[in-house]
Design an enzyme around this catalytic site. Structure first.
Site, PDB file in Angstrom:
ATOM      1  CG  ASP A 252      -2.144   0.924   1.021  1.00 38.88           C
ATOM      2  OD1 ASP A 252      -3.240   0.409   0.749  1.00 38.88           O
ATOM      3  OD2 ASP A 252      -1.985   2.166   1.123  1.00 38.88           O
ATOM      4  CB  CYS A 342     -15.049   0.541  -4.867  1.00 44.51           C
ATOM      5  SG  CYS A 342     -13.522   1.474  -4.803  1.00 44.51           S
TER       6      CYS A 342
HETATM    7  N1  SAH Z   1      -8.234  -3.917   0.364  1.00 43.53           N
HETATM    8  C1  SAH Z   1      -8.328  -2.969   1.449  1.00 43.53           C
HETATM    9  C2  SAH Z   1      -9.006  -1.677   1.057  1.00 43.53           C
HETATM   10  C3  SAH Z   1      -8.332  -0.952  -0.081  1.00 43.53           C
HETATM   11  S1  SAH Z   1      -8.751   0.744  -0.180  1.00 43.53           S
HETATM   12  C4  SAH Z   1      -9.037  -3.622   2.636  1.00 43.53           C
HETATM   13  O1  SAH Z   1      -9.507  -4.755   2.486  1.00 43.53           O
HETATM   14  O2  SAH Z   1      -9.111  -3.019   3.713  1.00 43.53           O
HETATM   15  C5  SAH Z   1      -7.580   1.343  -1.300  1.00 43.53           C
HETATM   16  C6  SAH Z   1      -6.166   1.461  -0.751  1.00 43.53           C
HETATM   17  O3  SAH Z   1      -5.318   1.793  -1.841  1.00 43.53           O
HETATM   18  C7  SAH Z   1      -5.934   2.537   0.297  1.00 43.53           C
HETATM   19  O4  SAH Z   1      -5.378   1.966   1.434  1.00 43.53           O
HETATM   20  C8  SAH Z   1      -4.916   3.506  -0.350  1.00 43.53           C
HETATM   21  O5  SAH Z   1      -3.943   3.973   0.578  1.00 43.53           O
HETATM   22  C9  SAH Z   1      -4.268   2.633  -1.376  1.00 43.53           C
HETATM   23  N2  SAH Z   1      -3.715   3.264  -2.585  1.00 43.53           N
HETATM   24  C10 SAH Z   1      -4.259   4.202  -3.379  1.00 43.53           C
HETATM   25  N3  SAH Z   1      -3.506   4.416  -4.464  1.00 43.53           N
HETATM   26  C11 SAH Z   1      -2.449   3.570  -4.369  1.00 43.53           C
HETATM   27  C12 SAH Z   1      -1.323   3.284  -5.202  1.00 43.53           C
HETATM   28  N4  SAH Z   1      -1.134   3.920  -6.365  1.00 43.53           N
HETATM   29  N5  SAH Z   1      -0.446   2.343  -4.806  1.00 43.53           N
HETATM   30  C13 SAH Z   1      -0.626   1.690  -3.628  1.00 43.53           C
HETATM   31  N6  SAH Z   1      -1.688   1.915  -2.822  1.00 43.53           N
HETATM   32  C14 SAH Z   1      -2.582   2.833  -3.173  1.00 43.53           C
END
Ligand code: SAH
Length: 398
Positions: A252, A342
């Site tokens: 992340d 989403c």
């Molecule tokens: N799968 C997670 C929810 C994901 S929400 C769960 O089950 O709880 C989306 C996530 O993507 C967020 O934590 C955000 O910090 C991250 N994010 C957004 N853009 C990103 C990128 N380019 N690379 C890595 N992480 C990213």
């Protein structure tokens, strides 16, 4: 007797409302209702003067009125809110509280309360008010929520930028009832998590993935798993717990999220040292994996919404295709890909199309195994399919 100001529809515009739809666009009104403050209650009448529904009005937004009730006998008062809350609570009884004590309690239109989201984390409620109409009902709402649920505290997270469209302020999180701790210990399908309701993303946790997390377990036993966009490691903990020999990499961009992911492993008696935690941009990470020919048995892609408006749709589909091609290249032949979207404007068929195109371009064949939506605590009013947003597809990539 209660009386509300009236808004009249153009001829024939009551059809979708009678079918259960809860939005009236400004173009469907004969003329804008006068003397009503943004968020004020209105009775909607047909062009022939018959009562159709009752809701709240906002002259600033394309959706001029959101409907609260189709019954002329039902005033919008504390009792009304309590009935809606009780009905929502009844539905959530399908969740076994000994296993799961966090869930969405009120899912806006899906629970007949447009503009309101309430998530429950053990005995704390975290609410988001998205519209001026709900904002005006806030005092009644807080009281009704606290008494109906028996919660210990209620935090308002009115910090979403979308509030500006409604003419509302973007606010700091505020405890409006009881006490709200900095961290809440919760369980989901028997697994322990920590939620920060004040600073966590959205209301603190992505509870709409509960059933997909449960579903991943059967694919991850003894496997090398890559969880992309892991946030605080929801999917990662399930995968690691599925077998002592599973090895999970969580990626992340948020360092605090990855730190909490590590703590979630410890909390569930998993050794974080046996797994990998990476703060990185997923796109960079996947490109790197490709150049070093690194592959996994299971790859999870759960990105943030790539598009929020219809105009950005084509762009979003391209971004999903790019991401899914990168993700697929990280899946070993015969491995599993779980891909999610989403974005409300990207439908299940769109996402299936993206997957199939990505596979074709990579000359790999792909089998659809399972498809999911949000789960029982995020009900969708079927008269409004446009309010569904989450799609999650499990597939096998040869
Ligand atoms: N799968 C997670 C929810 C994901 S929400 C769960 O089950 O709880 C989306 C996530 O993507 C967020 O934590 C955000 O910090 C991250 N994010 C957004 N853009 C990103 C990128 N380019 N690379 C890595 N992480 C990213």
């Amino acid at each position: 007797m209660f009386r509300y100001p009236t808004a009249s529809l153009k001829p024939g515009r009551e059809e979708s409302l009678l079918g259960g739809h809860l939005w009236i666009f400004s173009g469907a009104l004969q003329q804008p209702p006068r003397w009503i403050e943004p968020g004020g209650l209105v009775d909607v009448k047909s062009s022939t003067g018959l009562f159709v529904a009752r809701g709240y009005y906002n002259p600033r937004t394309d959706i001029a009125i959101r409907i609260l009730t189709h019954s002329i006998e039902e005033p919008v008062d504390s009792e009304f809110l309590r009935r809606r809350i009780r009905s929502a609570m009844e539905l959530r009884q399908v969740l076994d509280p000994t296993q799961t004590n966090m869930y969405r309690l009120i899912h806006a239109e899906g629970d007949g309360l447009p503009g309101l989201v309430v998530d429950r984390y053990a005995d704390i409620l975290v609410a988001q008010i998205h519209t001026s109409g709900m904002e005006r009902l806030q005092p009644l709402l807080v009281e009704a929520l606290m008494t109906e649920t028996g919660a210990r505290g209620l935090l308002l997270r009115n910090d979403g930028q979308a509030r500006r469209r409604e003419g509302l302020q973007v606010e700091e999180p505020l405890a409006v009832a009881g006490e709200v701790p900095a961290q809440i210990a919760v369980r989901e399908n028997g697994i322990q998590f920590l939620v920060d309701p004040w600073q966590g993303q959205k209301t603190g946790f992505f509870i709409d993935q509960r059933d997909k997390r449960q579903a991943i377990r059967k694919y991850t036993r003894g496997k090398r798993v890559l969880n992309c966009f892991s946030y605080t490691g929801g999917f990662s903990v399930y995968a690691a717990l599925s077998s002592p020999t599973s090895s999970v990499t969580s990626v992340d961009i948020s360092a605090p999220a990855i730190e909490i992911a590590r703590r979630h492993f410890t909390l569930n008696n998993l050794d974080p040292e046996a797994h990998h935690f990476v703060v990185a941009d997923v796109f960079d990470y996947l490109e790197q994996a490709q150049s070093t020919e690194q592959q996994f048995d299971v790859v999870i892609l759960d990105p943030p919404a790539f598009a929020k408006t219809q105009g950005a749709r084509a762009q979003a589909l391209k971004a999903y295709r790019h991401l899914n091609m990168l993700g697929m290249q990280a899946v070993r032949p015969g491995g599993i890909l779980l891909t999610c979207s989403c974005s409300g404007i990207v439908g299940l068929d769109d996402l299936l199309g993206v997957l199939s195109q990505a596979a074709q371009r990579l000359r790999r064949s792909i089998q659809l195994l399972e498809a999911y939506t949000h789960g029982v605590d995020h009900p969708v009013n079927l008269a409004m399919p446009e309010t569904a947003y989450l799609k999650a597809i499990f597939c096998r990539v040869e």
